[in-house]
Design an enzyme around this catalytic site. Structure first.
Site, PDB file in Angstrom:
ATOM      1  NE  ARG A 170      47.887  47.363  29.566  1.00  0.00           N
ATOM      2  CZ  ARG A 170      47.976  46.032  29.609  1.00  0.00           C
ATOM      3  NH1 ARG A 170      49.116  45.454  29.991  1.00  0.00           N
ATOM      4  NH2 ARG A 170      46.957  45.266  29.290  1.00  0.00           N
ATOM      5  CE  LYS A 209      46.079  45.010  25.494  1.00  0.00           C
ATOM      6  NZ  LYS A 209      46.642  43.971  24.657  1.00  0.00           N
ATOM      7  CD  GLU A 226      55.302  41.787  24.281  1.00  0.00           C
ATOM      8  OE1 GLU A 226      54.616  41.701  25.301  1.00  0.00           O
ATOM      9  OE2 GLU A 226      55.337  42.802  23.565  1.00  0.00           O
TER      10      GLU A 226
HETATM   11  N1  PMP Z   1      52.000  41.236  25.485  1.00  0.00           N
HETATM   12  C1  PMP Z   1      51.156  41.532  24.496  1.00  0.00           C
HETATM   13  C2  PMP Z   1      51.692  41.894  23.173  1.00  0.00           C
HETATM   14  C3  PMP Z   1      49.756  41.480  24.716  1.00  0.00           C
HETATM   15  O1  PMP Z   1      48.910  41.779  23.733  1.00  0.00           O
HETATM   16  C4  PMP Z   1      49.281  41.079  25.986  1.00  0.00           C
HETATM   17  C5  PMP Z   1      47.814  40.910  26.243  1.00  0.00           C
HETATM   18  N2  PMP Z   1      47.117  42.067  26.220  1.00  0.00           N
HETATM   19  C6  PMP Z   1      50.215  40.799  26.994  1.00  0.00           C
HETATM   20  C7  PMP Z   1      51.566  40.879  26.705  1.00  0.00           C
HETATM   21  C8  PMP Z   1      49.765  40.420  28.371  1.00  0.00           C
HETATM   22  O2  PMP Z   1      49.277  41.567  29.046  1.00  0.00           O
HETATM   23  P1  PMP Z   1      48.190  41.475  30.190  1.00  0.00           P
HETATM   24  O3  PMP Z   1      48.729  40.564  31.235  1.00  0.00           O
HETATM   25  O4  PMP Z   1      48.064  42.876  30.683  1.00  0.00           O
HETATM   26  O5  PMP Z   1      46.937  40.956  29.578  1.00  0.00           O
END
Ligand code: PMP
Length: 290
Positions: free
Chosen positions: A52, A151, A184
């Site tokens: 990612r 990200k 989210e």
């Molecule tokens: N959404 C956002 C905006 C985030 O910053 C994160 C955490 N990094 C997540 C969802 C959850 O992602 P992950 O399970 O890969 O940590």
């Protein structure tokens, strides 16, 4: 022993781990990152996080100056060096130092940074009793403006929503997308249990494709629970039986109230409890941990 931070192949004590004030990561949020967890000395879904990170970098035409294997090895070396077994890991790649203009071509030396540290979790009480969250009026970035799939180091969109949450006394806040659908939370994905199905917004609702989200979908399938990645609205959350969030730091955490309104019984749901246990088992026995 002070923790040491990896920067471009060298280790620095925490207090001396620094980047240039001309780094476009600082000046413009021009860079990408990952947050991951190590359990029992192994990084959960390590390769998925690395993949990612490279995808986020590719999306902003940032060349990470090392191979995926080398970066993965560097993460493990940094954990070892700091004698960390259960840890939080922050991987950061900045565009590097340049001129004061926006032009990425005028930068050099991208900084590859690996911070390994002790984990800061939500208080235990939140896992036992659930979170109360609010809906932020700040919507998630429009995917055509800045895709939430990237990200990036520019997290202001999420920070503005997080501030709204804080002002309302909540440690997380729900973000809707430009269509008014549930997207989210500021640092976590969301699931609801509604009429016997587990629902979570699809990627094209404008969300980060969470690695914990994907692991929880796998767990639910293994438990023969139907999962649907379909758009839904606040209405669906209000009338849901259960709700929980997922993220590398938070793992699986129950939500019991949205905007002051109890979800389901207003307590932690039974399926949520089962998934929390299953997730805890998975992180310590996952064949994909390295
Ligand atoms: N959404 C956002 C905006 C985030 O910053 C994160 C955490 N990094 C997540 C969802 C959850 O992602 P992950 O399970 O890969 O940590």
């Amino acid at each position: 022993m002070s923790l040491e931070v990896y920067i471009n192949g060298k280790y620095y004590p925490k207090a001396d781990a620094k980047v240039s004030v001309y780094d476009h990561g600082l000046l413009y949020g021009d860079g990408v990152f990952e947050g991951m967890r190590a359990y029992g000395g192994k990084v959960f879904r390590h390769r998925a996080h690395i993949d990612r990170l490279y995808e986020s970098a590719a999306a902003i035409q940032l060349n990470i100056p090392m191979s995926k294997d080398a970066l993965q090895q560097a993460v493990n070396d940094t954990l070892h060096r700091n004698q960390l077994v259960d840890a939080y890991i922050r991987l950061v790649v900045t565009r590097g130092a340049g001129s004061l203009g926006l032009d990425p071509a005028k930068t050099s030396d991208p900084q590859v940074i690996i911070i390994t540290d002790h984990i800061e979790l939500y208080p235990k009480e939140k896992y036992e009793n659930g979170l109360e969250i609010i809906t932020a009026s700040t919507i998630r970035n429009h995917p055509a403006a800045l895709s939430p799939r990237i990200k990036s180091l520019n997290y202001l969109n999420n920070i503005l929503a997080r501030l709204e949450g804080k002002l309302a006394g909540c440690s997380e806040a729900l973000m809707l997308n430009h269509r008014g659908e549930v997207a989210e939370c500021t640092g976590d994905n969301i699931f609801i249990l509604r009429t016997g199905r587990l629902l979570t917004p699809p990627i094209d609702a404008g969300i980060l494709e969470g690695i914990t989200r994907n692991a929880v979908i796998e767990l639910a399938h293994r438990m023969s629970i139907e999962v649907a990645e379909i758009p839904f609205t606040r209405h669906d959350v209000f009338v849901a039986q259960e709700c929980f969030l997922t993220g590398s730091a938070a793992e699986v955490i129950p939500v019991v109230k949205l905007d002051g309104r109890p979800i389901g019984t207003g307590g932690v749901g039974e399926l949520t409890k089962k998934l929390m246990i299953a997730f805890h088992q998975l992180v310590r026995n996952d064949p994909q941990a390295t």
